[in-house]
Design a protein around this motif. Structure first.
Motif, PDB file in Angstrom:
ATOM      1  N   PHE A 132       0.844  -1.187   0.000  1.00  0.00           N
ATOM      2  CA  PHE A 132       0.000   0.000   0.000  1.00  0.00           C
ATOM      3  C   PHE A 132       0.884   1.245   0.000  1.00  0.00           C
ATOM      4  CE2 PHE A 132      -2.734  -3.240   1.684  1.00  0.00           C
ATOM      5  CZ  PHE A 132      -4.041  -2.875   1.361  1.00  0.00           C
ATOM      6  N   ALA A 133       0.424   2.296  -0.682  1.00  0.00           N
ATOM      7  CA  ALA A 133       1.143   3.564  -0.713  1.00  0.00           C
ATOM      8  C   ALA A 133       0.183   4.705  -0.401  1.00  0.00           C
ATOM      9  CB  ALA A 133       1.785   3.785  -2.079  1.00  0.00           C
ATOM     10  N   TYR A 134       0.761   5.793   0.098  1.00  0.00           N
ATOM     11  CA  TYR A 134      -0.029   6.991   0.403  1.00  0.00           C
ATOM     12  C   TYR A 134       0.579   8.158  -0.360  1.00  0.00           C
ATOM     13  CZ  TYR A 134      -2.219  10.773   3.030  1.00  0.00           C
ATOM     14  OH  TYR A 134      -2.932  11.897   3.389  1.00  0.00           O
ATOM     15  N   ILE A 135      -0.203   8.768  -1.254  1.00  0.00           N
ATOM     16  CA  ILE A 135       0.328   9.849  -2.094  1.00  0.00           C
ATOM     17  C   ILE A 135      -0.365  11.181  -1.797  1.00  0.00           C
ATOM     18  CG2 ILE A 135       1.016   8.239  -3.911  1.00  0.00           C
ATOM     19  CD1 ILE A 135      -1.362   9.253  -5.586  1.00  0.00           C
ATOM     20  N   GLY A 136      -1.094  11.250  -0.683  1.00  0.00           N
ATOM     21  CA  GLY A 136      -1.780  12.477  -0.319  1.00  0.00           C
ATOM     22  C   GLY A 136      -0.922  13.395   0.529  1.00  0.00           C
ATOM     23  N   GLU A 137      -1.551  14.456   0.996  1.00  0.00           N
ATOM     24  CA  GLU A 137      -0.855  15.426   1.840  1.00  0.00           C
ATOM     25  C   GLU A 137      -0.969  15.030   3.309  1.00  0.00           C
ATOM     26  OE1 GLU A 137      -2.594  19.192   1.001  1.00  0.00           O
ATOM     27  OE2 GLU A 137      -1.915  19.239  -1.085  1.00  0.00           O
ATOM     28  N   GLY A 138      -0.026  15.463   4.118  1.00  0.00           N
ATOM     29  CA  GLY A 138      -0.075  15.216   5.549  1.00  0.00           C
ATOM     30  C   GLY A 138       0.149  13.761   5.904  1.00  0.00           C
ATOM     31  N   GLU A 139      -0.207  13.423   7.148  1.00  0.00           N
ATOM     32  CA  GLU A 139      -0.018  12.063   7.635  1.00  0.00           C
ATOM     33  C   GLU A 139      -1.110  11.131   7.103  1.00  0.00           C
ATOM     34  OE1 GLU A 139       2.481  10.722   9.551  1.00  0.00           O
ATOM     35  OE2 GLU A 139       3.421  12.646   9.047  1.00  0.00           O
TER      36      GLU A 139
END
Length: 445
Positions: A132-139
């Motif tokens: 899984f990856a997170y490409i958004g802003e912030g935590e």
């Protein structure tokens, strides 16, 4: 029906698109862990119209960076894995998993350029065979402690497949309980003892009645939708006799996953992840409540149906999904074989690259789809306003989430809401009590 503008609002996923802004607030599956096996664990990834390179460095650490080298834009997916990172093959610039520039070897030995270069890097984590990856802003939000994430690795199996259509129409199949009686109808029932690894081919819990028989002969389910802290729960009831009712409980986990029963011993947690506006991958984690999963058998079953490296279905629109007139007359409702993913793929791809919802006419059995779109629009609007959204959760909230229960069984004297609730809750608890890993969680709760 909705307008063309409303349809774009809920389907488009580019960096500046309203739905894209929402989906970037969540962890997204980007690869199977199996795809990083072998001598060179590097993989190009396209997610919501953006290009990345995913890799595992020499120490085993996962990294995901923008795919274009910040020097002159060459493709890092062809880079060399060495010296603690991925090295661009154009001029040898080296980046670690955090995006730090470690070396610019073609520059003079006294150059400080490297210290001023930073490649965009994104959080990545492996869960139950899926990266899984997170490409958004912030935590990023915390992962809920759902069955698929807390079961032992021995009890999970992950796979994926490519659909050539927008993510939303692919997701909406999973929250439509009525379609299974038609799209997945088989005219004859197989030996349920041979159903391991196959959906809709076993027997319902508490019964030896094949699910194929239930779906074929009782095709007008009574569907209800119940809001939950993770999204909502769908219940589909099929009255079999005066004192028996088939109860199927499925779940929508916001924003784009569903949890459904595969068999009496196994559930499926499945995400529909946008590659871009007109392609998506489904990622599934199969979770066993009984013994360890036979990963080799399940993988071999699926590799007969899917081609690597892109996990494309061997039956697809270029060969009419394997359609056979004779089969449609005598064996299956679609004439497209016995893999229900092919049935689903035909259904959603036949709607077009992005379904034109200005032409649809929803019925009473589409209440799950109607409920989801309302929540989706509200969440997109909240995101645009800088407000919270469902399932953007912290560790404490994630730790309070379990399950979610997903049941396919036949209950006696299920006549009203109270008895329906009692049946599926008792069935879920009984399954967990028989499971080594799930019963340990019950005892600790």
């Amino acid at each position: 029906m909705i307008s063309a503008e409303q349809n774009d609002f809920i389907t488009r996923v580019g960096p500046g698109a309203p739905a894209g802004k929402l989906l970037r607030r969540y962890w997204q599956p980007v690869a199977l862990a199996d795809e990083l096996a072998g001598p060179r664990p590097v993989k190009p990834v396209k997610l919501m119209g953006q290009d990345f390179v995913l890799f595992r460095d020499e120490s085993g650490q996962l990294g995901m960076l923008d795919r274009d080298c910040p020097h002159r834009g060459a493709d890092l997916a062809f880079g060399r894995l060495e010296n603690g990172g991925i090295r661009c093959a154009f001029h040898g610039w080296l980046f670690d998993a955090k995006g730090n520039c470690l070396e610019t070897p073609a520059e003079p030995a006294t150059s400080k350029l490297c210290s001023r270069i930073k490649q965009s890097a994104y959080p990545v984590v492996e869960k139950s065979g899926v990266v899984f990856a997170y490409i958004g802003e912030g935590e990023p939000p915390a992962f809920p402690e759902f069955d698929c994430f807390v079961a032992p690795d021995t009890h999970t199996f992950a796979f994926k497949g490519l659909f050539e259509c927008n993510w939303l129409q692919a997701l909406e199949v999973g929250i439509d309980p009525a379609h299974a009686s038609y799209l997945h109808r088989f005219f004859e029932d197989e030996d349920t003892s041979e159903s391991y690894g196959k959906q809709f081919r076993g027997a319902s819990a508490d019964s030896d009645m094949p699910i194929t028989k239930v779906l074929r002969e009782y095709d007008r389910p009574d569907i209800s939708v119940e809001p939950t802290d993770y999204g909502f729960r769908l219940k589909a009831l099929r009255k079999l006799s005066e004192d028996t009712t088939h109860v199927r409980v499925t779940n929508l986990v916001f924003p784009q996953a569903f949890v459904i029963p595969m068999s009496s011993e196994m559930t499926i947690s499945q995400w529909h992840v946008p590659v871009d506006d007109t392609h998506c991958y489904w990622y599934a984690i199969f979770t066993s409540f009984t013994g360890p999963v036979d990963k080799q058998q399940m993988r071999e079953q699926r590799l007969k149906l899917y081609e690597l490296p892109d996990y494309t279905s061997r039956k697809n629109k270029r060969n009419n999904y394997g359609y056979s007139i004779e089969e449609q007359l005598t064996e299956t409702y679609t004439g497209m074989g016995d893999d229900i993913n092919v049935h689903d793929q035909w259904a959603v791809e036949s709607q077009g690259p992005i379904q034109d919802r200005t032409r649809e006419h929803l019925g009473s059995t589409d209440k799950g789809i109607i409920a989801y779109r309302r929540v989706l629009v509200k969440a997109i609007e909240a995101t645009l306003a800088g407000e919270g959204a469902p399932m953007v959760i912290d560790a404490a909230q994630a730790g309070a989430m379990t399950g979610p229960p997903s049941i396919d069984g036949i209950g006696r004297n299920v006549a009203d809401e109270a008895s329906t609730e009692a049946y599926w809750q008792d069935a879920d608890r009984a399954r967990r009590l028989k499971s080594d890993w799930a019963s340990a969680r019950l005892a600790a709760a």
